[in-house]
Scaffold this motif. Sequence first.
Motif, short mmCIF file in Angstrom:
data_model
loop_
_atom_site.label_atom_id
_atom_site.label_comp_id
_atom_site.label_asym_id
_atom_site.label_seq_id
_atom_site.Cartn_x
_atom_site.Cartn_y
_atom_site.Cartn_z
N ILE A 10 0.74 -1.28 0.01
CA ILE A 10 0.01 -0.04 -0.12
C ILE A 10 1.01 1.30 0.20
O ILE A 10 0.42 2.09 -0.43
CB ILE A 10 -1.04 0.04 1.12
N GLY A 31 1.07 -4.19 10.91
CA GLY A 31 0.68 -4.36 9.67
C GLY A 31 0.71 -3.11 8.83
O GLY A 31 1.66 -2.42 8.68
N ASP A 33 -0.64 -0.33 9.27
CA ASP A 33 -0.36 0.93 10.07
C ASP A 33 1.13 1.10 10.37
O ASP A 33 1.79 2.23 10.19
CB ASP A 33 -0.96 0.65 11.38
N ALA A 35 3.49 -0.14 8.19
CA ALA A 35 4.47 0.20 7.09
C ALA A 35 4.17 1.67 6.93
O ALA A 35 5.01 2.06 6.22
CB ALA A 35 3.42 -0.84 5.86
N LEU A 115 -7.13 -4.41 2.37
CA LEU A 115 -8.11 -5.09 2.92
C LEU A 115 -8.27 -4.74 4.43
O LEU A 115 -7.93 -5.47 5.23
CB LEU A 115 -8.13 -6.51 2.66
N ILE A 116 -9.25 -3.89 4.71
CA ILE A 116 -9.51 -3.28 6.11
C ILE A 116 -10.02 -4.39 7.16
O ILE A 116 -10.97 -5.13 6.53
CB ILE A 116 -10.39 -2.29 6.04
N ALA A 118 -8.80 -7.25 7.81
CA ALA A 118 -8.52 -8.58 7.44
C ALA A 118 -7.16 -9.12 8.14
O ALA A 118 -7.15 -10.25 7.67
CB ALA A 118 -8.53 -8.86 5.70
N GLY A 119 -6.47 -8.31 8.58
CA GLY A 119 -5.20 -8.80 9.33
C GLY A 119 -5.45 -9.05 10.63
O GLY A 119 -5.96 -10.15 11.10
N PHE A 151 -1.87 -7.91 -0.27
CA PHE A 151 -0.60 -8.02 0.05
C PHE A 151 0.06 -9.43 -0.44
O PHE A 151 1.42 -9.32 -0.72
CB PHE A 151 -0.44 -8.04 1.63
P1 ADP Z 1 -6.40 -4.70 10.73
O1 ADP Z 1 -5.70 -4.41 11.93
O2 ADP Z 1 -7.42 -3.50 10.03
O3 ADP Z 1 -6.75 -6.05 10.27
P2 ADP Z 1 -3.81 -5.12 9.09
O4 ADP Z 1 -2.79 -4.11 8.79
O5 ADP Z 1 -3.32 -6.08 10.17
O6 ADP Z 1 -5.12 -4.36 9.30
O7 ADP Z 1 -4.20 -5.81 7.84
C1 ADP Z 1 -4.98 -5.63 6.57
C2 ADP Z 1 -4.91 -6.22 5.56
O8 ADP Z 1 -3.58 -5.74 4.98
C3 ADP Z 1 -4.39 -7.73 5.41
O9 ADP Z 1 -4.89 -8.56 4.44
C4 ADP Z 1 -2.77 -7.76 5.40
O10 ADP Z 1 -2.16 -8.63 4.66
C5 ADP Z 1 -2.60 -6.59 4.57
N1 ADP Z 1 -1.28 -5.73 4.63
C6 ADP Z 1 -0.34 -5.71 5.68
N2 ADP Z 1 0.58 -4.93 5.29
C7 ADP Z 1 0.30 -4.58 4.14
C8 ADP Z 1 1.11 -3.44 3.21
N3 ADP Z 1 2.39 -2.98 3.56
N4 ADP Z 1 0.27 -3.28 2.18
C9 ADP Z 1 -0.86 -3.71 1.60
N5 ADP Z 1 -1.32 -4.50 2.42
C10 ADP Z 1 -0.83 -5.22 3.70
#
Ligand code: ADP
Length: 165
Positions: A10, A31, A33, A35, A115-116, A118-119, A151
Amino acid sequence: MDLEVVQGDITTQDVDAVVNAANRAMRGGGGVDGAIHRAGGPEVLEDCRRRFPHGLATGEAGWTTAGQMSAHWVIHVVGPNYRGGERDRSLLTSCYANALAVADELGATSIAFPLISAGIYGWPFDDAVDAAVDTLRSTTTNVGTARLVAFDASAYEAIERRVST
Ligand code: ADP
């Protein structure tokens, strides 16, 4: 609005605004945030502190500078923490709708979303994809291009499948 799907990071998307999957405190995290704060640098956190002294509620959206990233703005949204018991789906769909409303206020015409929820927050993957795609398709906005950033390859394939049906 065009809805694109890409696999990637992202933080390196060449768009007007990138969306951060933030938490209510808005002081950084893991995650996406983590990055975004690493890539944007300390200005992002400074702007979060200045503009959101009390953070944001779940489902809401607000913008800051994107610091050193090529985007102009970060639009921070707070997805529901499914793992923590926040399971009201409207809190998830409102993240997408409210982010587009903030983009409209800013005059941003291209925006990239992760993907909000989803992590770390543990929202069931397929429903997280459905919520993203359905809400981006049904929200009225001046944004011309919304890009969903997967991701990894399996997430990319799942989102692409959903978008093409
Ligand atoms: P949340 O806390 O809202 O679940 P996360 O950041 O943990 O958010 O994950 C949200 C999604 O983004 C997951 O599918 C994760 O694999 C993906 N993700 C994690 N890092 C990145 C990134 N640098 N760029 C894009 N997607 C990412």
